[in-house]
Design an enzyme around this catalytic site. Structure first.
Site, PDB file in Angstrom:
ATOM      1  N   HIS A   1     -24.965  60.379  56.705  1.00  0.00           N
ATOM      2  CA  HIS A   1     -26.132  59.773  56.047  1.00  0.00           C
ATOM      3  C   HIS A   1     -27.395  60.570  56.320  1.00  0.00           C
ATOM      4  O   HIS A   1     -27.407  61.527  57.106  1.00  0.00           O
ATOM      5  CB  HIS A   1     -26.293  58.319  56.490  1.00  0.00           C
ATOM      6  CG  HIS A   1     -26.506  58.123  57.963  1.00  0.00           C
ATOM      7  ND1 HIS A   1     -27.729  58.281  58.577  1.00  0.00           N
ATOM      8  CD2 HIS A   1     -25.642  57.767  58.951  1.00  0.00           C
ATOM      9  CE1 HIS A   1     -27.618  58.028  59.872  1.00  0.00           C
ATOM     10  NE2 HIS A   1     -26.362  57.717  60.132  1.00  0.00           N
TER      11      HIS A   1
ATOM     12  N   CYS B   1     -22.440  58.139  63.992  1.00  0.00           N
ATOM     13  CA  CYS B   1     -22.437  58.687  62.638  1.00  0.00           C
ATOM     14  C   CYS B   1     -23.012  60.098  62.636  1.00  0.00           C
ATOM     15  O   CYS B   1     -23.476  60.606  63.655  1.00  0.00           O
ATOM     16  CB  CYS B   1     -23.233  57.788  61.706  1.00  0.00           C
ATOM     17  SG  CYS B   1     -22.438  56.200  61.381  1.00  0.00           S
TER      18      CYS B   1
END
Length: 427
Positions: free
Chosen positions: A288, A304
């Protein structure tokens, strides 16, 4: 309490003992202009320390090549050096992350138009800005959007620049609608299809490859932490969401002190996952964007993978749901190890000579000097050797000699190297 030693005494002691002072203390942050970035020419050595016009130019060319330096800020830092190393891996050069004539000459494929541009700030650039972004998630959830907080931040994302670098290039210019400013000139987003993403935890790079095994893009990233590490092994792209909201669930992800209930954070570039979420088949994990692009190598994530918003947006346009594998490499294993690229111990071509009379530059070049780059598609041209008094020697009397730059460039690109095409208009 004993007062600290005076600075001159401390400096003298440091010189005596051979202390290594920080680069920022050694190299003053001297001002330079967009014209000086255009005129910057490589002198044969590594990039100068601190901030320089040459480094800004190299960062822009790396960005155009699809080998992202992260934010363009003119500083010789970790993200820029990692981008040079990735570019060397891509082009079959020895990987050391140090600028050299081979890297410079290969980058000229992306220097066919100016590296800076003028831009007139519009009313839209100033619309919908947030006064600030709170750190408390409950307060975030009450906001209409995680919007940009300034015109500089918004334009920084558009032109891949650190917002402070925009102000650096435009001293004394108020960033308001109607103002004309100088910014960098990145290419439009690259297009293509990425079937394999390799995540290198050691080098903090994320590389995308097509079905033929050719590297398409390579980005700097924040990849987990020792407390909340990223996944292991191979997974797949499960979903892609542009400008997503973010669900804070303290029972699933992490817990922020004082917030014990699920919250929905509205979308926006300053949201926890930025402007893009590429979800993986590994539940709760994804690739992301980030609200702090300049801090990619300083921050840690909750497992992440964070990219700059513009890099994440570009990658999102290349992946396919169920058709893109995402491989997390183990510690100690690099992209070069699993792809077999970047293992060269010497350049694939003979040493490239710099133009006659070139001297190593460690400061900002004179902006009145024109930028003269060889055309890699042109036939070798003749250059005149230095004469005792060039003004008194007729052109016809000067013998011609081959240009080593043009000769070397004709075979400098290795097999498989792809120059990304320009498919859209100027951003």
């Amino acid at each position: 309490m004993t007062p600290p030693p005076a600075r001159p005494l401390l400096l003298a002691l440091g010189l005596t003992l051979g202390w290594a002072w920080p680069a920022a203390a050694q190299t003053p942050d001297l001002p330079f202009t967009a014209a000086q970035i255009e005129a910057a020419q490589y002198g044969g050595a590594d990039l100068p320390g601190g901030r320089s016009a040459l480094t800004a130019k190299v960062q822009l060319l790396l960005d155009r090549s699809g080998t992202s330096p992260g934010v363009i800020d003119g500083f010789k830092g970790g993200m820029s050096q990692s981008a040079i190393k990735a570019f060397e891996r891509r082009t079959g050069l020895p990987q050391d992350g140090v600028m050299d004539p081979h890297v410079w000459n290969l980058l000229q494929s992306f220097a066919t138009r100016p590296v800076t541009q003028s831009y007139v700030i519009t009313a839209d650039d100033a619309a919908g800005l947030a006064a600030s972004i709170p750190t408390d998630y409950a307060e975030k959830a009450l906001m209409p959007a995680m919007a940009h907080t300034s015109i500089a931040e918004r334009l920084g994302e558009r032109f891949h620049m650190d917002e402070k670098f925009i102000e650096f290039l435009n001293p004394g210019v108020a960033l308001v609608p109607g103002a004309t400013i100088q910014v960098m000139a990145p290419n439009p987003r690259l297009r293509g299809q990425v079937t394999r993403i390799i995540i290198d935890k050691d080098n903090r790079r994320v590389a995308g490859y097509n079905a033929r095994g050719q590297m398409v893009v390579d980005y700097p990233a924040t990849i987990g932490s020792s407390v909340t590490p990223s996944p292991q092994g191979a997974h797949n792209v499960r979903t892609v969401a542009i400008n997503p909201n973010y669900t804070y669930n303290p029972d699933v992800n992490f817990r922020q002190e004082g917030n014990d209930s699920p919250l929905v954070i509205p979308p926006g570039p300053n949201g926890p996952v930025g402007t893009v979420w590429i979800g993986l088949t590994k539940p709760t994990y994804g690739i992301h964007g980030t609200p702090t692009p300049s801090q990619l190598f300083a921050n840690q994530s909750m497992g992440c993978v964070r990219l700059t918003n513009w890099d994440a947006e570009e990658l999102a346009g290349m992946v396919s749901i169920g058709g893109t594998e995402v491989q997390f490499l183990d510690a100690g294993v690099t992209i070069a190890d699993v792809t077999g690229s970047g293992t060269a111990v010497s350049p694939p071509v003979a040493d490239i000579a710099l133009p006659q009379g070139t001297t190593a530059q460690t400061d900002t070049p004179d902006p009145v000097q024109p930028l003269s780059l060889p055309d890699p598609l042109a036939a070798p041209t003749a250059v005149a050797p230095a004469a005792p008094d060039a003004a008194t020697v007729p052109d016809a009397a000067v013998p011609a000699t081959p240009d080593p730059l043009s000769d070397a460039l004709s075979g400098a690109l290795p097999d498989g190297f792809v120059v990304p095409p320009l498919e859209e208009g100027q951003p």
